[in-house]
Scaffold this motif. Structure first.
Motif, PDB file in Angstrom:
ATOM      1  N   UNK A 139      -0.519  11.185 -22.017  1.00 37.65           N
ATOM      2  CA  UNK A 139       0.944  11.211 -21.926  1.00 37.65           C
ATOM      3  C   UNK A 139       1.446  10.020 -21.112  1.00 37.65           C
ATOM      4  N   UNK A 140       0.784   9.767 -19.988  1.00 38.24           N
ATOM      5  CA  UNK A 140       1.182   8.634 -19.144  1.00 38.24           C
ATOM      6  C   UNK A 140       0.984   7.315 -19.891  1.00 38.24           C
ATOM      7  N   UNK A 141      -0.113   7.221 -20.640  1.00 39.08           N
ATOM      8  CA  UNK A 141      -0.381   6.005 -21.407  1.00 39.08           C
ATOM      9  C   UNK A 141       0.697   5.790 -22.470  1.00 39.08           C
ATOM     10  N   UNK A 142       1.059   6.851 -23.166  1.00 40.32           N
ATOM     11  CA  UNK A 142       2.086   6.758 -24.201  1.00 40.32           C
ATOM     12  C   UNK A 142       3.451   6.417 -23.600  1.00 40.32           C
ATOM     13  N   UNK A 143       3.687   6.861 -22.366  1.00 33.64           N
ATOM     14  CA  UNK A 143       4.953   6.576 -21.678  1.00 33.64           C
ATOM     15  C   UNK A 143       4.930   5.221 -20.974  1.00 33.64           C
ATOM     16  N   UNK A 144       3.824   4.479 -21.138  1.00 34.30           N
ATOM     17  CA  UNK A 144       3.639   3.162 -20.521  1.00 34.30           C
ATOM     18  C   UNK A 144       3.617   3.225 -19.003  1.00 34.30           C
ATOM     19  N   UNK A 145       3.243   4.390 -18.476  1.00 30.22           N
ATOM     20  CA  UNK A 145       3.027   4.542 -17.034  1.00 30.22           C
ATOM     21  C   UNK A 145       1.550   4.279 -16.781  1.00 30.22           C
ATOM     22  N   UNK A 146       1.192   3.001 -16.817  1.00 29.89           N
ATOM     23  CA  UNK A 146      -0.222   2.632 -16.847  1.00 29.89           C
ATOM     24  C   UNK A 146      -0.946   2.931 -15.535  1.00 29.89           C
ATOM     25  N   UNK A 147      -0.247   2.812 -14.427  1.00 29.94           N
ATOM     26  CA  UNK A 147      -0.892   3.081 -13.134  1.00 29.94           C
ATOM     27  C   UNK A 147      -1.308   4.542 -13.053  1.00 29.94           C
ATOM     28  N   UNK A 148      -0.411   5.443 -13.425  1.00 32.44           N
ATOM     29  CA  UNK A 148      -0.743   6.863 -13.393  1.00 32.44           C
ATOM     30  C   UNK A 148      -1.837   7.188 -14.399  1.00 32.44           C
ATOM     31  N   UNK A 149      -1.772   6.557 -15.573  1.00 32.27           N
ATOM     32  CA  UNK A 149      -2.807   6.785 -16.590  1.00 32.27           C
ATOM     33  C   UNK A 149      -4.170   6.361 -16.072  1.00 32.27           C
TER      34      UNK A 149
END
Length: 284
Positions: A53-63
């Motif tokens: 989900x984080x990756x899809x939302x472009x929240x790369x640090x959290x991913x």
């Protein structure tokens, strides 16, 4: 020590004791209160779903944090393998090329027969293809052929390895197109070096660079320019027979003159920024 000094000693001791207690009290105030770890009871699937989900939302640090947590907690199984692939991509998108390539290499080494290993070679090629692209490269019409070709050479090797090992991969077609672009830029880089030597009257060095273009980067638009450079360089060192040979090869292969550097299929009218860039010779 006399009795007259004892009250002063006691007073000093009392001050030190109070200061110590105050420091401890202050430390208690700034010490963070332990908060429960929300991932404590997560399964591998939970980790993976949240990371995706984080990756899809472009929240790369959290991913990245979640994928690393999954790997640490559940180092085996299908989720761990896919997490490593996604982690390499997340590092790439978060502008961490070294970590991305290291993760991809580790996966290739541990899982050489994985069904998606071709993607890791393709990803490595992309990482090196785009390595070092900063503000100037993204927003200004700078000449890529003027820069250090190291990453381009690595990218070329990554794409070539993919094509050789996985000829039926879905990434082969795009890899071939990128190889064409890479070879063109590498040939132009060699041409820039050859011109540099020519300007400094290092004619033999210039000829050697031109020969390398003709041998290594056939079918690129740098080849006819390399031939003309050889003609000029040979004439400067009075090797007129070799100059005539180079001229004959040029005339035979390019009867209509030197083709444009740009592929006509992708040709476009120069933008204002490109015209200014060329006028100021900012790539020279």
């Amino acid at each position: 020590m006399t009795l007259m000094n004892r009250p002063s000693i006691k007073k000093a001791f009392l001050i030190l004791l109070l200061a110590s207690l105050a420091a401890c009290s202050t430390m208690d105030l700034v010490t963070p209160i332990d908060t429960p770890d929300k991932t404590a009871n997560w399964s591998a699937a939970d980790f993976y779903d949240e990371a995706k989900k984080s990756l899809d939302d472009e929240n790369y640090i959290n991913a990245i944090e979640l994928y690393e947590g999954l790997e640490s907690r559940y180092p085996f199984g299908q989720y761990a393998q896919q997490a490593q692939i996604d982690l390499a991509f997340a590092y790439y998108k978060n502008d961490e090329p070294e970590s991305a390539i290291a993760t991809a290499n580790r996966f290739i080494r541990i899982h050489p027969r994985h069904k998606n290993v071709d993607y890791l070679y393709y990803l490595k090629g992309l990482i090196n293809f785009n390595r070092g692209i900063g503000f100037l490269e993204r927003y200004l019409p700078t000449d890529k052929s003027q820069r250090d070709p190291g990453a381009a050479i690595e990218s070329l090797d990554d794409f070539a390895t993919l094509i050789r090992r996985f000829p039926n991969s879905q990434y082969v077609a795009d890899s071939k197109q990128r190889i064409i672009a890479l070879k063109s830029n590498l040939a132009l880089h060699e041409l820039n070096v050859a011109n540099y030597y020519m300007k400094r009257k290092a004619y033999v060095a210039s000829i050697n660079r031109a020969k390398n273009i003709i041998e290594q980067y056939q079918n690129t638009t740098a080849v006819p320019r390399a031939l003309l450079l050889m003609v000029d360089a040979y004439q400067h060192i009075n090797m007129n027979d070799l100059a005539a040979d180079a001229q004959r090869v040029y005339d035979l292969n390019y009867p209509n003159g030197t083709p444009p550097l740009e592929n006509p299929k992708y040709a476009h009218e120069k933008t204002t920024s490109e015209k200014i860039w060329e006028f100021l010779e900012l790539d020279k």
